[in-house]
Design a protein around this motif. Structure first.
Motif, PDB file in Angstrom:
ATOM      1  N   LEU A 154      -0.163  -7.240   6.875  1.00 10.32           N
ATOM      2  CA  LEU A 154       0.303  -6.154   6.004  1.00 10.32           C
ATOM      3  C   LEU A 154       0.887  -6.644   4.665  1.00 10.32           C
ATOM      4  CD1 LEU A 154       0.587  -3.056   5.857  1.00 10.32           C
ATOM      5  CD2 LEU A 154       2.904  -3.338   6.689  1.00 10.32           C
ATOM      6  N   LEU A 201      -0.403  -5.286   0.941  1.00 11.43           N
ATOM      7  CA  LEU A 201       0.469  -4.640  -0.038  1.00 11.43           C
ATOM      8  C   LEU A 201       0.609  -5.486  -1.291  1.00 11.43           C
ATOM      9  CD1 LEU A 201       2.937  -3.377   2.587  1.00 11.43           C
ATOM     10  CD2 LEU A 201       1.741  -1.916   0.966  1.00 11.43           C
ATOM     11  N   PHE A 256       9.497   1.168   6.970  1.00 10.04           N
ATOM     12  CA  PHE A 256       9.509   1.766   5.642  1.00 10.04           C
ATOM     13  C   PHE A 256      10.794   1.513   4.869  1.00 10.04           C
ATOM     14  CE2 PHE A 256       6.234   4.158   7.912  1.00 10.04           C
ATOM     15  CZ  PHE A 256       5.177   3.874   7.059  1.00 10.04           C
ATOM     16  N   LEU A 257      11.878   1.151   5.564  1.00  8.88           N
ATOM     17  CA  LEU A 257      13.142   0.982   4.849  1.00  8.88           C
ATOM     18  C   LEU A 257      13.595  -0.471   4.717  1.00  8.88           C
ATOM     19  CD1 LEU A 257      15.186   4.023   6.191  1.00  8.88           C
ATOM     20  CD2 LEU A 257      13.796   3.857   4.134  1.00  8.88           C
ATOM     21  N   ILE A 291       7.339  -2.701   2.923  1.00  6.63           N
ATOM     22  CA  ILE A 291       6.266  -2.083   2.133  1.00  6.63           C
ATOM     23  C   ILE A 291       6.463  -2.318   0.641  1.00  6.63           C
ATOM     24  CG2 ILE A 291       5.628  -0.308   3.812  1.00  6.63           C
ATOM     25  CD1 ILE A 291       7.307   1.621   1.973  1.00  6.63           C
TER      26      ILE A 291
END
Lengths: 260, 265
Positions: free
Chosen positions: B38, B42, B189-190, B194
């Motif tokens: 990932l 990104l 997500f936090l 990402i």
């Protein structure tokens, strides 16, 4: 063919009945899906906060793509993860013997014998986002219809890749997490191909065809897909499906069974 | 009281045993490492975004940040809840309870030794990355490396304690991993996995400062890359959450073990 449909009905009603035992888990899965969707939207919004946008993709258009990604995630969880996730166990424990003895294609049996209801929330949320973005973009029924063939191809491509990855456990048994590598790469489908540098685009088109999984269906719905691309997506799906079947037959030659 | 010598003997035994055990699964470890792709995905999106948009960071900053986030994710991988849940559901915890050692240490042992089995491969991947992409190469100064190691250790401890605390719910429910799935989404997500937290909206950043999430990825990664961080505040918040989860964990352990029936053993 009729026999196949009858079998699928039997397989799935059994699987759903079994899953109903864990109703609470379904709600956990639904909350997780909702959280996942909120997260993807948050992640996407980070790019659109200023005046930047992925080349040729407005916020609503990217939203549509996230909807397709979520929908396919749901389809994969429902139809692929449930069945193919058990493939390695059959090989490890030698129970593949019994499947090979059944008077039906073993690939068919392995790919359809289970279904998981945990993916349903994602299918629902995915469709909702698609419809929401579509209404913002003023899309009509014809536009959605145009998206159906590429989405069918996308499902076929996903299936073929997933099946081949799972089938390698004939050699490696323990390496069921090869599908985890694939799942990791599939995350790239959250963004349109235009968001990636050229080298990435090449990789996601020719090596792992993720471009055909989310970007092409989204462009078809948006009505800006060329006939050549549409044909390529169908061809890729057909070829990969054919190869997955050949690969399975090849792999079976190396199956030596276990403890039976 | 445990004497120092006994602690030394137990820890070296646990670590060497589990290290040997982990080496047996080298191929699996390689695949687990590869499944953490990932950050590289990104990285591509943010590189391209930074080239034409204004996000306060350059393309090179993003490249290094995501490489560092890949490294920190590899160093902080935790799976204790799946092991613990199985031990409870299959009743295997009973055997561990017979030993004069808290069962938690076995999990610490597997996790720490797995790091050593994984590091060579991760180092190779990073070297390969710099060969492909030489302009992103950088050498962090000695102090940053030390601080990074400290922050990475803290991030691992925090991640482990949080998941081990969630694992305690396996005493009451059969599917504690569902809690972990939900936690993981928030974490993903936090935490800065990402994107660097500095590109988040200001309001979100302000709230995150006091939550454990950004200290697991964003904080150590930023230290290594040389992005501005508030060290004193960062380490204090980590310490605070470590204490909170350690307390919660021990409390739930004592409550849970009382009604553990050793089903299936």
């Amino acid at each position: 063919m009729k026999r196949h449909f009858k079998l699928i009905r039997l397989f799935w009603s059994t699987a759903i009945a079994a899953a109903m035992e864990y109703r609470l888990n379904f709600w956990f899965a639904a909350i997780s899906s909702l959280g996942g969707l909120a997260g993807s939207l948050f992640g996407l919004s980070l790019f659109y906060r200023g005046d930047y946008q992925f080349a040729g993709w407005s916020w609503e258009e990217s939203l549509l793509l996230v909807g397709i990604f979520t929908l396919l995630e749901g389809i994969a969880t429902t139809f692929l993860a449930g069945s193919l996730g058990k493939l390695f166990k059959h090989i490890e424990q030698g129970t593949l013997d019994f499947i090979l003895l059944k008077p039906i294609s073993s690939q068919f049996w392995l790919s359809t014998h289970s279904v998981s209801i945990w993916g349903i929330p994602n299918i629902f949320f995915g469709l909702s986002v698609i419809l929401y973005a579509g209404s913002k973009l003023g899309l009509g029924p014809i536009d959605y219809l145009a998206g159906l063939p590429p989405i069918a191809s996308a499902v076929m491509i996903l299936y073929s890749l997933w099946f081949v990855m799972s089938a390698t456990s004939i050699w490696f048994t323990k390496i069921y997490n090869l599908t985890e590598v694939l799942k990791g790469l599939l995350e790239a489908g959250r963004f349109p191909m235009a968001a990636y540098p050229a080298a990435y685009q090449f990789f996601f088109t020719f090596v792992v065809p993720i471009g055909f999984i989310t970007t092409v269906p989204a462009e078809a719905i948006l009505g800006r897909i060329s006939p050549a691309t549409a044909t390529t997506s169908l061809l890729t799906a057909g070829v990969l499906f054919f190869l997955s079947n050949r690969f399975w037959k090849f792999a079976l030659r190396f199956y030596t069974s276990a403890s039976s | 009281m445990l004497s120092l010598r006994r602690i030394y003997r137990i820890s070296t035994t646990l670590l060497t045993t589990y290290y040997a055990y982990m080496l047996e699964y080298r191929a699996e470890l390689v695949l687990w490492a590869l499944s953490g792709s990932l950050p590289f995905i990104l990285m591509g999106v943010w590189q391209k975004a930074a080239a034409s948009g204004s996000f306060g960071l350059t393309a090179i900053d993003f490249t290094r940040y995501f490489l560092a986030s890949f490294l920190i994710r590899q160093l902080t991988v935790v799976w204790v809840i799946w092991d613990f849940e199985r031990e409870i559901n299959e009743g295997k915890l009973s055997f561990r309870l017979l030993q004069p050692l808290d069962p938690g240490w076995h999990h610490v042992g597997t996790h720490v030794s797995e790091r050593f089995a994984r590091i060579p491969f991760v180092a190779l991947l990073i070297a390969f990355f710099f060969v492909l992409y030489p302009s992103s190469f950088w050498v962090p100064n000695f102090v940053s490396v030390l601080l990074f190691l400290l922050a990475a250790g803290c991030a691992f401890a925090l991640q482990f304690l949080i998941q081990y605390t969630l694992a305690m719910f396996a005493f009451w429910t059969e599917k504690a991993t569902a809690l972990q799935d939900m936690w993981f989404i928030v974490h993903l997500f936090l935490s800065g996995a990402i994107a660097p937290v500095s590109v988040f909206p200001k309001g979100v950043q302000a709230v995150l400062t006091y939550l454990p999430f950004p200290y697991i990825i964003n904080f150590p990664a930023s230290i290594l890359v040389g992005l501005p961080v508030n060290l004193a505040q960062g380490f204090s918040v980590i310490l605070f959450w470590l204490v909170v989860f350690l307390g919660l964990n021990r409390y739930l352990w004592r409550k849970g073990i009382k009604q553990f029936s050793g089903m299936g053993a």
